[in-house]
Enzyme design. Structure first.
Site, PDB file in Angstrom:
ATOM      1  N   ASP A 157       1.055  -1.390  -0.105  1.00  0.00           N
ATOM      2  CA  ASP A 157      -0.171   0.111  -0.061  1.00  0.00           C
ATOM      3  C   ASP A 157       0.713   1.274   0.036  1.00  0.00           C
ATOM      4  O   ASP A 157       2.126   1.169   0.010  1.00  0.00           O
ATOM      5  CB  ASP A 157      -0.837  -0.089   1.282  1.00  0.00           C
ATOM      6  N   ASP A 221     -11.331   2.454  -2.453  1.00  0.00           N
ATOM      7  CA  ASP A 221     -11.500   1.137  -1.863  1.00  0.00           C
ATOM      8  C   ASP A 221     -13.255   0.901  -1.944  1.00  0.00           C
ATOM      9  O   ASP A 221     -13.939   1.789  -1.887  1.00  0.00           O
ATOM     10  CB  ASP A 221     -11.352   1.276  -0.307  1.00  0.00           C
TER      11      ASP A 221
HETATM   12  C1  GLA Z   1      -5.963   1.318   2.186  1.00  0.00           C
HETATM   13  C2  GLA Z   1      -6.326   0.182   1.000  1.00  0.00           C
HETATM   14  C3  GLA Z   1      -7.326  -0.805   1.639  1.00  0.00           C
HETATM   15  C4  GLA Z   1      -6.592  -1.364   2.857  1.00  0.00           C
HETATM   16  C5  GLA Z   1      -6.492  -0.607   3.861  1.00  0.00           C
HETATM   17  C6  GLA Z   1      -5.950  -0.819   5.140  1.00  0.00           C
HETATM   18  O1  GLA Z   1      -7.173   2.134   2.326  1.00  0.00           O
HETATM   19  O2  GLA Z   1      -6.726   0.471  -0.146  1.00  0.00           O
HETATM   20  O3  GLA Z   1      -7.475  -1.879   0.718  1.00  0.00           O
HETATM   21  O4  GLA Z   1      -5.616  -2.045   2.497  1.00  0.00           O
HETATM   22  O5  GLA Z   1      -5.714   0.753   3.271  1.00  0.00           O
HETATM   23  O6  GLA Z   1      -5.447   0.108   6.082  1.00  0.00           O
END
Ligand code: GLA
Length: 424
Positions: A157, A221
């Site tokens: 990430d 997300d």
């Molecule tokens: C981001 C990512 C998610 C998840 C969260 C975890 O928002 O896009 O898919 O991994 O972090 O904190």
């Protein structure tokens, strides 16, 4: 503008750097339901702990998921010890000792004993999005640590300043490559830059492929509701032509997790609320994700998936579209209309088609027609139409096919085979 499957050049702009992820990854990930639930006293069945992941691995091995192709269990954020953030002697990342008392390697061994791949999470920033230790400036050591633990797939990430991503994702790509273990590399970089405008991401896509990324998150997300799912579909529909040349064997655009079989309010236990989306909408997600060659990473609680949702996830014809070895990403051929046609060319010359009724319930069901020439199939050829949801032939047609009464937010999912496939 009228597109056809063939009118958009299928150019693999850059060769994949490794031989991994030849088809879009399929597995299960904890984030959609279990998020950053770390209070195991309050939530013993659903906290981020070895108990949770072992039970998900058991469910994956027991219920036919492996045979269908779902073969990885992905741990997301919040698995680490926070303080100290690294082992004071070795400087390595450490799993939270209360929640992972057997250690991170033992969990990988457990997965591997069941034929399941070990997928883990870190970030190219000081901390992860959940505030746990990240890998910024420690790529080499962390990649070696992941390899020691037997990790097969890393989601990396980016939860800090985007100015680090260029060098950080490159460093992690090299470190994973030199770790001595083949590790699939999922990069979140594009999701954090350019505000989701995919028409200006070409240079980033090329860099990511060069850095060894086998996939990447492009956009927001996914959340447990139709508004979120519908908006992701709209995003891929709008930008298909910009995205398509950069997807292919070894490198995929990731639309995020599947909501199929996921229930709302599940963070504490994972199996309590209502469906995130209706069954019809679950079918739509499966169809659009398969057509778009997106990874199929389930976000449900595999211990409690309703039978009808399971049928969608295990539909072998839908999975065959997703995993087609040609690896050409499909796109929306029509504009942003209420009756949409999406199509993807298959290796054997067939064309997979999704007819999607984007209208809300008030507008009711719709008949949606597809003219075969828009899919690249010769207008005057007999075309066998296979109904993927119905799991049976819909018959043989010339020129066009009309799917009757496609429900609001629903899809007809078809595979077209022409006697003499002529791609125009
Ligand atoms: C981001 C990512 C998610 C998840 C969260 C975890 O928002 O896009 O898919 O991994 O972090 O904190």
């Amino acid at each position: 503008m009228k597109f056809s499957v063939a009118s958009i050049a299928f150019v693999q702009m850059v060769e994949a750097r490794n031989s991994l992820s030849k088809t879009p990854p399929m597995g299960w990930m904890s984030w959609e339901i279990f998020r950053c639930s770390v209070n195991c006293a309050r939530n013993p069945d659903g906290c981020i702990s070895e108990t949770l992941y072992k039970s998900q691995a058991d469910a994956m091995a027991a219920n036919g998921w492996l045979d269908a192709g779902y073969n990885s269990v992905h741990m997301d954020d919040c698995w680490e010890q926070k303080s100290p953030s690294r082992d004071p002697v070795t400087n390595k990342l450490v799993g939270d000792p209360d929640r992972f008392p057997s250690g991170m390697k033992a969990l990988g061994d457990y997965y591997h004993s069941k034929g399941i791949q070990y997928a883990l999470y870190t970030a190219e920033s000081d901390t992860t999005c959940g505030g746990y230790p990240g890998s910024k400036n420690n790529e080499k050591l962390d990649a070696l640590t992941f390899a020691e633990w037997g990790v097969d797939y890393m989601k990396v990430d980016g939860c800090g300043g985007p100015e680090y991503y260029d060098s950080g994702y490159e460093a992690m790509g090299i470190a994973l490559e030199e770790s001595g273990r083949p590790i699939e590399y999922s990069c979140s970089w594009p999701a954090y830059i350019n505000g989701g405008n995919e028409t200006v991401q070409q240079a980033t896509f090329i860099k990511m492929i060069n850095y060894g990324c086998n996939g990447w998150r492009n956009w927001h997300d996914i959340q447990c509701n139709w508004r979120s799912l519908g908006s992701i579909i709209d995003h891929w529909g709008m930008y298909g032509a910009s995205l398509q040349p950069f997807a292919g064997p070894g490198h995929w655009h990731d639309m995020d997790m599947l909501l199929i079989g996921s229930l709302s309010g599940g963070h504490d236990g994972g199996h309590v609320g209502e469906r995130c989306v209706s069954l019809v909408e679950e079918q739509t997600q499966m169809a659009i994700w398969a057509i778009s060659a997106s990874p199929l990473i389930m976000g449900n609680d595999m211990r409690h998936v309703a039978k009808d949702s399971m049928e969608i996830l295990l539909n072998e014809h839908a999975i065959a579209v997703s995993q087609d070895p040609l690896g050409q990403m499909g796109i929306r051929l029509t504009g942003d209309t209420s009756a949409q046609i999406w199509a993807r060319k298959m290796e054997n010359g067939d064309v997979a088609v999704v007819l999607y009724n984007r209208d809300d319930a008030a507008a009711g069901a719709a008949d949606i027609a597809v003219q075969f020439d828009i899919t690249g199939i010769n207008l005057y050829t007999d075309v066998d139409v296979f109904d993927i949801w119905g799991k049976q032939s819909a018959g043989t047609f010339t020129k066009e096919y009309t799917a009757k009464a496609v429900p609001s937010h629903g899809t007809a999912f078809l595979r077209l085979s022409a006697a003499q496939a002529v791609i125009v």
